[in-house]
Design a protein around this motif. Structure first.
Motif, PDB file in Angstrom:
ATOM      1  N   TYR A 160       0.843  -1.194   0.000  1.00 26.58           N
ATOM      2  CA  TYR A 160       0.000   0.000   0.000  1.00 26.58           C
ATOM      3  C   TYR A 160       0.883   1.251   0.000  1.00 26.58           C
ATOM      4  N   PRO A 161       0.353   2.385  -0.509  1.00 30.33           N
ATOM      5  CA  PRO A 161       1.183   3.594  -0.647  1.00 30.33           C
ATOM      6  C   PRO A 161       1.594   4.172   0.701  1.00 30.33           C
ATOM      7  N   ASN A 162       2.852   4.583   0.761  1.00 27.94           N
ATOM      8  CA  ASN A 162       3.367   5.342   1.888  1.00 27.94           C
ATOM      9  C   ASN A 162       3.579   6.797   1.487  1.00 27.94           C
ATOM     10  N   GLY A 163       3.696   7.027   0.171  1.00 24.67           N
ATOM     11  CA  GLY A 163       3.822   8.370  -0.373  1.00 24.67           C
ATOM     12  C   GLY A 163       2.654   8.662  -1.288  1.00 24.67           C
ATOM     13  N   SER A 164       2.587   9.886  -1.753  1.00 27.55           N
ATOM     14  CA  SER A 164       1.446  10.303  -2.582  1.00 27.55           C
ATOM     15  C   SER A 164       1.808  10.459  -4.054  1.00 27.55           C
ATOM     16  N   TRP A 165       3.113  10.388  -4.385  1.00 25.14           N
ATOM     17  CA  TRP A 165       3.493  10.657  -5.763  1.00 25.14           C
ATOM     18  C   TRP A 165       4.784   9.933  -6.092  1.00 25.14           C
ATOM     19  N   ILE A 166       4.833   9.296  -7.265  1.00 25.14           N
ATOM     20  CA  ILE A 166       6.049   8.694  -7.778  1.00 25.14           C
ATOM     21  C   ILE A 166       6.786   9.733  -8.609  1.00 25.14           C
ATOM     22  N   PRO A 167       8.054  10.022  -8.316  1.00 26.43           N
ATOM     23  CA  PRO A 167       8.796  11.060  -9.049  1.00 26.43           C
ATOM     24  C   PRO A 167       8.783  10.819 -10.549  1.00 26.43           C
ATOM     25  N   GLY A 168       8.807  11.909 -11.293  1.00 22.87           N
ATOM     26  CA  GLY A 168       8.811  11.849 -12.745  1.00 22.87           C
ATOM     27  C   GLY A 168       8.338  13.147 -13.354  1.00 22.87           C
ATOM     28  N   GLY A 169       8.451  14.232 -12.564  1.00 28.18           N
ATOM     29  CA  GLY A 169       8.012  15.519 -13.074  1.00 28.18           C
ATOM     30  C   GLY A 169       6.538  15.504 -13.401  1.00 28.18           C
ATOM     31  N   PRO A 170       6.136  16.180 -14.489  1.00 31.39           N
ATOM     32  CA  PRO A 170       4.713  16.196 -14.864  1.00 31.39           C
ATOM     33  C   PRO A 170       4.203  14.850 -15.349  1.00 31.39           C
TER      34      PRO A 170
ATOM     35  N   VAL B 219      11.339   2.514  -3.454  1.00 31.09           N
ATOM     36  CA  VAL B 219      10.755   1.506  -2.588  1.00 31.09           C
ATOM     37  C   VAL B 219      10.141   2.127  -1.341  1.00 31.09           C
ATOM     38  N   ASN B 220      10.634   3.295  -0.927  1.00 31.74           N
ATOM     39  CA  ASN B 220      10.114   3.959   0.268  1.00 31.74           C
ATOM     40  C   ASN B 220       8.746   4.606   0.045  1.00 31.74           C
ATOM     41  N   ILE B 221       8.244   4.546  -1.174  1.00 32.12           N
ATOM     42  CA  ILE B 221       6.922   5.083  -1.468  1.00 32.12           C
ATOM     43  C   ILE B 221       5.841   4.096  -1.037  1.00 32.12           C
ATOM     44  N   TYR B 222       6.222   2.866  -0.780  1.00 33.29           N
ATOM     45  CA  TYR B 222       5.268   1.817  -0.438  1.00 33.29           C
ATOM     46  C   TYR B 222       5.622   1.170   0.899  1.00 33.29           C
ATOM     47  N   ASN B 223       4.591   0.693   1.591  1.00 32.48           N
ATOM     48  CA  ASN B 223       4.732  -0.189   2.744  1.00 32.48           C
ATOM     49  C   ASN B 223       4.003  -1.489   2.429  1.00 32.48           C
ATOM     50  N   ASP B 224       4.139  -2.490   3.303  1.00 38.43           N
ATOM     51  CA  ASP B 224       3.412  -3.731   3.070  1.00 38.43           C
ATOM     52  C   ASP B 224       3.108  -4.428   4.393  1.00 38.43           C
ATOM     53  N   PHE B 225       2.128  -5.291   4.358  1.00 37.88           N
ATOM     54  CA  PHE B 225       1.822  -6.198   5.462  1.00 37.88           C
ATOM     55  C   PHE B 225       1.296  -7.498   4.857  1.00 37.88           C
ATOM     56  N   ARG B 226       1.240  -8.554   5.677  1.00 39.15           N
ATOM     57  CA  ARG B 226       0.830  -9.854   5.174  1.00 39.15           C
ATOM     58  C   ARG B 226      -0.346 -10.403   5.972  1.00 39.15           C
ATOM     59  N   THR B 227      -1.267 -11.006   5.278  1.00 33.79           N
ATOM     60  CA  THR B 227      -2.372 -11.714   5.915  1.00 33.79           C
ATOM     61  C   THR B 227      -2.365 -13.152   5.408  1.00 33.79           C
ATOM     62  N   GLY B 228      -2.899 -14.056   6.197  1.00 31.75           N
ATOM     63  CA  GLY B 228      -2.930 -15.441   5.753  1.00 31.75           C
ATOM     64  C   GLY B 228      -3.481 -16.372   6.805  1.00 31.75           C
ATOM     65  N   ILE B 229      -3.384 -17.648   6.538  1.00 32.60           N
ATOM     66  CA  ILE B 229      -3.818 -18.693   7.466  1.00 32.60           C
ATOM     67  C   ILE B 229      -2.677 -19.690   7.636  1.00 32.60           C
ATOM     68  N   MET B 230      -2.335 -19.975   8.877  1.00 31.51           N
ATOM     69  CA  MET B 230      -1.306 -20.954   9.184  1.00 31.51           C
ATOM     70  C   MET B 230      -1.969 -22.237   9.678  1.00 31.51           C
ATOM     71  N   ILE B 231      -1.598 -23.358   9.065  1.00 27.67           N
ATOM     72  CA  ILE B 231      -2.099 -24.671   9.466  1.00 27.67           C
ATOM     73  C   ILE B 231      -0.935 -25.455  10.062  1.00 27.67           C
ATOM     74  N   THR B 232      -1.080 -25.912  11.295  1.00 32.87           N
ATOM     75  CA  THR B 232      -0.007 -26.607  12.003  1.00 32.87           C
ATOM     76  C   THR B 232      -0.412 -28.029  12.336  1.00 32.87           C
ATOM     77  N   TYR B 233       0.509 -28.962  12.041  1.00 29.45           N
ATOM     78  CA  TYR B 233       0.309 -30.354  12.428  1.00 29.45           C
ATOM     79  C   TYR B 233       1.254 -30.649  13.588  1.00 29.45           C
ATOM     80  N   ASN B 234       0.697 -30.988  14.747  1.00 30.75           N
ATOM     81  CA  ASN B 234       1.463 -31.272  15.944  1.00 30.75           C
ATOM     82  C   ASN B 234       1.716 -32.773  16.042  1.00 30.75           C
ATOM     83  N   PHE B 235       2.981 -33.192  16.080  1.00 28.63           N
ATOM     84  CA  PHE B 235       3.328 -34.606  16.059  1.00 28.63           C
ATOM     85  C   PHE B 235       3.005 -35.300  17.379  1.00 28.63           C
ATOM     86  N   ASN B 236       3.290 -34.620  18.497  1.00 27.95           N
ATOM     87  CA  ASN B 236       3.135 -35.308  19.789  1.00 27.95           C
ATOM     88  C   ASN B 236       2.381 -34.462  20.793  1.00 27.95           C
TER      89      ASN B 236
END
Length: 232
Positions: A40-50, A213-230
């Motif tokens: 997602y954006p951390n800045g409002s504009w990507i450089p490149g003049g007009p 790269v500093n114009i953007y931030n990120d985060f992760r969402t998901g589901i973790m499935i764990t198999y417990n042996f013992n």
């Protein structure tokens, strides 16, 4: 809020050291995690003049497989270590100016990386089937593929080179905090809907030649499935 969660997590882990050591049993499991890496954006504009652009949010896939060992266990808290390997995709998108009108959203760059992660985790028991999962660890990312969009506009006059979001690093190192609610389906299977935030990017602590790269931030969402042996 996430910083307070980390403090609570660490306090609970330290507090459980003074409890019944006879219950400190070694438990082993494997986990598979899959979900979306949201940029997602951390800045409002990507450089490149007009002819610059407006960054917009996007999402890529990520997944990991880990081996976990619980080295400290009480009635209410489990504390352990995990080693994981996985893949993650970063997708950077923007809208670029065409004269005075924004054009359609453009994929500026896609980056795929292999991840390696040693982590410390805890699970605080809330009820027989519900717990609060926390994880803090390093994530090393080795870039294996990146694709530029030749239509993306960068700085400079005349010829505009493609924007570079790799920050010219083939290897990046992050500190991640992950949290979620753990749900015990049975004595062997646990699922955790989770969200993960990068707290610190060690690769950008020193000046870099590219700052897009500093114009953007990120985060992760998901589901973790764990198999417990013992698991008892």
């Amino acid at each position: 809020m996430k910083y307070y969660s980390i403090l609570i997590f660490l306090f609970a882990a330290l507090n459980c050291q003074g409890q019944d050591t006879a219950k400190n049993v070694s438990k082993h499991s494997i986990s598979f995690t899959g979900g979306m890496n949201v940029t997602y954006p951390n800045g409002s504009w990507i450089p490149g003049g007009p002819y610059g652009g407006k960054p917009i949010g996007s999402a890529g896939l990520w997944s990991s497989l880990s081996y976990n060992t619980i080295f400290l266990h009480t009635n209410h808290v489990s504390l352990g270590l995990k080693l994981g390997i996985g893949v993650v995709q970063y997708v950077y998108m923007a809208e670029f100016v065409e004269e005075v009108i924004y054009g359609p959203p453009t994929v500026v760059q896609k980056i795929n990386a292999i991840t390696f992660s040693p982590d410390i985790f805890s699970n605080i028991t809330i009820s027989k089937t519900i717990g609060w999962y926390n994880e803090l660890g390093l994530s090393g990312e080795a870039v294996v593929y990146y694709q530029y969009n030749p239509n993306a506009i960068g700085d400079g006059e005349g010829y505009q080179p493609p924007l570079n979001f790799t920050n010219e690093n083939e290897f990046n190192l992050y500190l991640y905090y992950t949290t979620g609610i753990s749900i015990n389906l049975n004595k062997n299977i646990t699922i955790v809907p989770l969200i993960a935030f990068p707290l610190l990017n060690f690769t950008t602590l020193s000046p870099q030649s590219t700052s897009y790269v500093n114009i953007y931030n990120d985060f992760r969402t998901g589901i973790m499935i764990t198999y417990n042996f013992n698991k008892k």
